[in-house]
Scaffold this active site. Structure first.
Site, PDB file in Angstrom:
ATOM      1  N   GLN A 118      -4.973  26.649  -8.360  1.00 16.78           N
ATOM      2  CA  GLN A 118      -4.714  28.085  -8.258  1.00 16.78           C
ATOM      3  C   GLN A 118      -3.252  28.311  -7.874  1.00 16.78           C
ATOM      4  OE1 GLN A 118      -8.060  30.276  -6.064  1.00 16.78           O
ATOM      5  NE2 GLN A 118      -8.367  28.156  -5.416  1.00 16.78           N
ATOM      6  N   ASN A 119      -2.595  27.240  -7.461  1.00 20.56           N
ATOM      7  CA  ASN A 119      -1.232  27.360  -6.944  1.00 20.56           C
ATOM      8  C   ASN A 119      -0.230  27.520  -8.081  1.00 20.56           C
ATOM      9  OD1 ASN A 119      -2.440  26.946  -4.480  1.00 20.56           O
ATOM     10  ND2 ASN A 119      -1.963  24.756  -4.430  1.00 20.56           N
TER      11      ASN A 119
ATOM     12  N   ASP B 277       3.076  26.943  -7.369  1.00 19.98           N
ATOM     13  CA  ASP B 277       4.297  26.350  -6.791  1.00 19.98           C
ATOM     14  C   ASP B 277       4.818  25.135  -7.546  1.00 19.98           C
ATOM     15  OD1 ASP B 277       2.200  25.176  -4.020  1.00 19.98           O
ATOM     16  OD2 ASP B 277       2.558  24.237  -5.958  1.00 19.98           O
TER      17      ASP B 277
ATOM     18  N   HIS C 235      -3.508  30.055 -12.527  1.00 12.03           N
ATOM     19  CA  HIS C 235      -2.824  31.324 -12.261  1.00 12.03           C
ATOM     20  C   HIS C 235      -1.354  31.289 -12.631  1.00 12.03           C
ATOM     21  CE1 HIS C 235      -6.165  32.012  -9.077  1.00 12.03           C
ATOM     22  NE2 HIS C 235      -6.571  32.300 -10.293  1.00 12.03           N
TER      23      HIS C 235
ATOM     24  N   GLY D  87      -8.449  23.132   0.016  1.00 11.29           N
ATOM     25  CA  GLY D  87      -7.510  24.135   0.518  1.00 11.29           C
ATOM     26  C   GLY D  87      -7.599  25.500  -0.124  1.00 11.29           C
TER      27      GLY D  87
ATOM     28  N   SER E  54      -9.684  29.372   0.207  1.00 10.73           N
ATOM     29  CA  SER E  54     -10.556  30.203   1.061  1.00 10.73           C
ATOM     30  C   SER E  54     -11.773  30.704   0.295  1.00 10.73           C
ATOM     31  CB  SER E  54      -9.767  31.404   1.587  1.00 10.73           C
ATOM     32  OG  SER E  54      -9.281  32.171   0.492  1.00 10.73           O
TER      33      SER E  54
ATOM     34  N   GLU F  79     -10.761  25.390   7.516  1.00 11.39           N
ATOM     35  CA  GLU F  79     -11.813  26.202   8.167  1.00 11.39           C
ATOM     36  C   GLU F  79     -12.989  26.344   7.199  1.00 11.39           C
ATOM     37  OE1 GLU F  79      -9.552  29.786   8.716  1.00 11.39           O
ATOM     38  OE2 GLU F  79      -9.408  30.122   6.555  1.00 11.39           O
TER      39      GLU F  79
HETATM   40  C1  BV8 Z   1      -9.889  38.319 -13.110  1.00 15.71           C
HETATM   41  C2  BV8 Z   1      -0.874  34.220  -8.801  1.00 15.71           C
HETATM   42  C3  BV8 Z   1     -11.070  39.392 -14.833  1.00 15.71           C
HETATM   43  C4  BV8 Z   1      -0.013  35.380  -8.393  1.00 15.71           C
HETATM   44  C5  BV8 Z   1      -3.076  34.735  -7.868  1.00 15.71           C
HETATM   45  C6  BV8 Z   1     -11.071  44.747  -8.026  1.00 15.71           C
HETATM   46  C7  BV8 Z   1     -10.116  45.108  -8.957  1.00 15.71           C
HETATM   47  C8  BV8 Z   1      -9.536  44.181  -9.828  1.00 15.71           C
HETATM   48  C9  BV8 Z   1      -9.926  42.860  -9.749  1.00 15.71           C
HETATM   49  C10 BV8 Z   1     -10.878  42.512  -8.814  1.00 15.71           C
HETATM   50  C11 BV8 Z   1     -11.456  43.423  -7.964  1.00 15.71           C
HETATM   51  N1  BV8 Z   1     -12.348  42.762  -7.165  1.00 15.71           N
HETATM   52  C12 BV8 Z   1     -12.347  41.461  -7.487  1.00 15.71           C
HETATM   53  C13 BV8 Z   1     -11.475  41.299  -8.500  1.00 15.71           C
HETATM   54  C14 BV8 Z   1     -11.184  40.069  -9.175  1.00 15.71           C
HETATM   55  C15 BV8 Z   1      -9.896  39.514  -8.548  1.00 15.71           C
HETATM   56  C16 BV8 Z   1     -10.206  38.975  -7.169  1.00 15.71           C
HETATM   57  O1  BV8 Z   1     -10.863  37.965  -7.047  1.00 15.71           O
HETATM   58  N2  BV8 Z   1      -9.713  39.699  -6.132  1.00 15.71           N
HETATM   59  C17 BV8 Z   1      -9.954  39.247  -4.771  1.00 15.71           C
HETATM   60  C18 BV8 Z   1      -8.747  39.661  -3.905  1.00 15.71           C
HETATM   61  C19 BV8 Z   1     -11.255  39.859  -4.274  1.00 15.71           C
HETATM   62  N3  BV8 Z   1      -9.514  38.443  -9.423  1.00 15.71           N
HETATM   63  C20 BV8 Z   1      -8.667  38.698 -10.422  1.00 15.71           C
HETATM   64  O2  BV8 Z   1      -8.129  39.765 -10.603  1.00 15.71           O
HETATM   65  C21 BV8 Z   1      -8.456  37.532 -11.359  1.00 15.71           C
HETATM   66  N4  BV8 Z   1      -8.667  37.971 -12.703  1.00 15.71           N
HETATM   67  O3  BV8 Z   1     -10.861  38.314 -12.401  1.00 15.71           O
HETATM   68  O4  BV8 Z   1      -9.917  38.718 -14.443  1.00 15.71           O
HETATM   69  C22 BV8 Z   1     -10.862  40.818 -14.420  1.00 15.71           C
HETATM   70  C23 BV8 Z   1      -9.930  41.566 -15.094  1.00 15.71           C
HETATM   71  C24 BV8 Z   1      -9.772  42.898 -14.736  1.00 15.71           C
HETATM   72  C25 BV8 Z   1     -10.504  43.464 -13.672  1.00 15.71           C
HETATM   73  C26 BV8 Z   1     -11.409  42.661 -12.946  1.00 15.71           C
HETATM   74  C27 BV8 Z   1     -11.578  41.339 -13.314  1.00 15.71           C
HETATM   75  C28 BV8 Z   1      -7.034  37.023 -11.242  1.00 15.71           C
HETATM   76  C29 BV8 Z   1      -6.844  36.390  -9.898  1.00 15.71           C
HETATM   77  C30 BV8 Z   1      -5.507  35.659  -9.879  1.00 15.71           C
HETATM   78  C31 BV8 Z   1      -4.565  36.359  -8.945  1.00 15.71           C
HETATM   79  N5  BV8 Z   1      -3.321  35.580  -8.831  1.00 15.71           N
HETATM   80  N6  BV8 Z   1      -1.927  34.008  -7.823  1.00 15.71           N
HETATM   81  C32 BV8 Z   1       0.849  35.054  -7.210  1.00 15.71           C
HETATM   82  O5  BV8 Z   1       0.565  34.044  -6.510  1.00 15.71           O
HETATM   83  O6  BV8 Z   1       1.812  35.783  -6.979  1.00 15.71           O
HETATM   84  S1  BV8 Z   1      -4.258  34.518  -6.698  1.00 15.71           S
HETATM   85  C33 BV8 Z   1      -3.551  33.731  -5.384  1.00 15.71           C
HETATM   86  O7  BV8 Z   1      -4.371  34.018  -4.275  1.00 15.71           O
HETATM   87  C34 BV8 Z   1      -3.588  32.247  -5.507  1.00 15.71           C
HETATM   88  O8  BV8 Z   1      -3.300  31.802  -6.810  1.00 15.71           O
HETATM   89  C35 BV8 Z   1      -4.970  31.892  -5.055  1.00 15.71           C
HETATM   90  O9  BV8 Z   1      -5.865  31.903  -6.117  1.00 15.71           O
HETATM   91  C36 BV8 Z   1      -5.283  33.036  -4.155  1.00 15.71           C
HETATM   92  C37 BV8 Z   1      -5.149  32.571  -2.734  1.00 15.71           C
HETATM   93  O10 BV8 Z   1      -6.297  31.902  -2.476  1.00 15.71           O
HETATM   94  P1  BV8 Z   1      -6.194  30.469  -1.808  1.00 15.71           P
HETATM   95  O11 BV8 Z   1      -5.465  29.549  -2.692  1.00 15.71           O
HETATM   96  O12 BV8 Z   1      -7.586  30.146  -1.434  1.00 15.71           O
HETATM   97  O13 BV8 Z   1      -5.285  30.667  -0.527  1.00 15.71           O
HETATM   98  P2  BV8 Z   1      -5.746  31.314   0.835  1.00 15.71           P
HETATM   99  O14 BV8 Z   1      -4.518  31.560   1.633  1.00 15.71           O
HETATM  100  O15 BV8 Z   1      -6.686  32.440   0.554  1.00 15.71           O
HETATM  101  O16 BV8 Z   1      -6.609  30.168   1.525  1.00 15.71           O
HETATM  102  C38 BV8 Z   1      -5.980  28.962   1.893  1.00 15.71           C
HETATM  103  C39 BV8 Z   1      -7.088  28.118   2.508  1.00 15.71           C
HETATM  104  O17 BV8 Z   1      -6.510  26.865   2.864  1.00 15.71           O
HETATM  105  C40 BV8 Z   1      -7.661  28.718   3.775  1.00 15.71           C
HETATM  106  O18 BV8 Z   1      -9.071  28.651   3.722  1.00 15.71           O
HETATM  107  C41 BV8 Z   1      -7.115  27.833   4.897  1.00 15.71           C
HETATM  108  O19 BV8 Z   1      -8.045  27.636   5.943  1.00 15.71           O
HETATM  109  C42 BV8 Z   1      -6.896  26.538   4.175  1.00 15.71           C
HETATM  110  N7  BV8 Z   1      -5.805  25.726   4.723  1.00 15.71           N
HETATM  111  C43 BV8 Z   1      -4.658  26.145   5.322  1.00 15.71           C
HETATM  112  N8  BV8 Z   1      -3.902  25.059   5.656  1.00 15.71           N
HETATM  113  C44 BV8 Z   1      -4.598  23.963   5.257  1.00 15.71           C
HETATM  114  C45 BV8 Z   1      -5.800  24.369   4.662  1.00 15.71           C
HETATM  115  N9  BV8 Z   1      -6.704  23.508   4.170  1.00 15.71           N
HETATM  116  C46 BV8 Z   1      -6.415  22.198   4.277  1.00 15.71           C
HETATM  117  N10 BV8 Z   1      -5.286  21.722   4.833  1.00 15.71           N
HETATM  118  C47 BV8 Z   1      -4.360  22.567   5.340  1.00 15.71           C
HETATM  119  N11 BV8 Z   1      -3.238  22.079   5.891  1.00 15.71           N
END
Ligand code: BV8
Ligand code: ZN
Length: 252
Positions: A107-108, A110, A125, A193, A195, A221
């Protein structure tokens, strides 16, 4: 059984499953890059000025204020430029070199998996180091720091955008097809890694499990999927991923 014993038992089980597997699939999120210094989305790093990433990583934000969105991406590119892959990224390269059929979904955006040497990388992504033309769709790698505003396409003169998938945008259909083909056929899937908030990536682990895969989660977590997966290991990716992959030293 005490917790440390249970963790050690789980790690040995996961190592054995990976050793036996013919097809291994990995899905990573921001947590695997955290120890390289990349701010995660939901950690404190998820904020820039007074904005949240989900406010700016959208087509609406870009249509309304492309300059602000480009400032946001140029800021993130500046932060990312000096950062290096960590031990977790490197361990996945070792696993890829040792596994007949290996695919890494990330999903990254980077680019740290490719920088580490991973080859079979599927960027769900997109990639922050690539740009795409809003007019002709032409894609190119662009590592300028910063990309000067307004960035125009050399081919047709239209505005360039980051080649990433924004919230509300669909993922590339070929990328999705590749992802689901591999989710359906893998023997073991390791989810690292993430959420488990953003769809459709968040439900990919369950999908693989429903198709017969043994699914392991490594995360700092618990997530909404931790109890459903076969094994959930809590801890840092930089410590746990090498532990489940590196060959144990020959037993002395
Ligand atoms: C889609 C690129 C069909 C950009 C990213 C309402 C309106 C519109 C859409 C939606 C809606 N409700 C839901 C949706 C669907 C939406 C969605 O899921 N929204 C969420 C917020 C609810 N999804 C989409 O829109 C996707 N497209 O569904 O198309 C569609 C079309 C139209 C309308 C509806 C649906 C597209 C999603 C892609 C978005 N782009 N990135 C940019 O980065 O600038 S997403 C971005 O955030 C990342 O790519 C990644 O996917 C996400 C972050 O998530 P994580 O990677 O999990 O990171 P996070 O910080 O959350 O968690 C990190 C974890 O690591 C934590 O748990 C932490 O504890 C852990 N951690 C920390 N340190 C460590 C560790 N683990 C191990 N070791 C460590 N050291
Ligand atoms: Zn163009």
């Amino acid at each position: 059984m005490s917790r440390p014993d249970q963790v050690a038992k789980n790690i040995e089980l996961v190592r054995e499953k990976i050793r036996q597997a013919r097809r291994v699939l990995v899905l990573t999120g921001a947590g695997i890059s955290a120890e390289s210094g990349v701010p995660t989305f939901r950690g404190a790093g998820g904020l820039w000025r007074e904005y949240r990433a989900t406010d700016l990583a959208t087509p609406e934000a870009f249509a309304r204020n492309p300059q602000l969105v480009w400032e946001f991406y140029n800021y993130r590119r500046q932060v990312l430029a000096p950062l290096k892959p960590n031990a977790a990224h490197m361990a996945l390269v070792t696993l890829e070199n040792r596994t007949p059929d290996f695919v890494l979904l990330t999903q990254n955006i980077d680019g740290l998996h490719q920088a580490a040497g991973s080859r079979a990388v599927v960027e769900l992504h997109g990639n922050i180091w690539w740009v795409r033309c809003c007019g002709c769709g032409r894609k190119s790698e662009d590592r300028r720091l910063p990309i000067p505003y307004p960035p125009y396409c050399e081919a047709c003169g239209a505005m360039l955008r980051p080649d990433v998938v924004w919230f509300g945008e669909s993922l590339d259909s070929h990328v999705l097809q590749t992802a689901y083909d591999n989710l359906e056929r893998c023997d073991v899937m390791v989810v690292i890694g993430t959420s488990g908030v953003v769809q459709p990536a968040a439900s990919m682990g369950l999908y693989a499990q429903q198709h017969g895969a043994f699914v392991v989660e490594i995360n700092l977590e618990p997530t909404p999927y931790s109890r459903a997966f076969n094994v959930s290991l809590l801890g840092k990716a930089g410590e746990l991923v090498p532990q489940i992959i590196e060959e144990s030293p020959p037993s002395s």
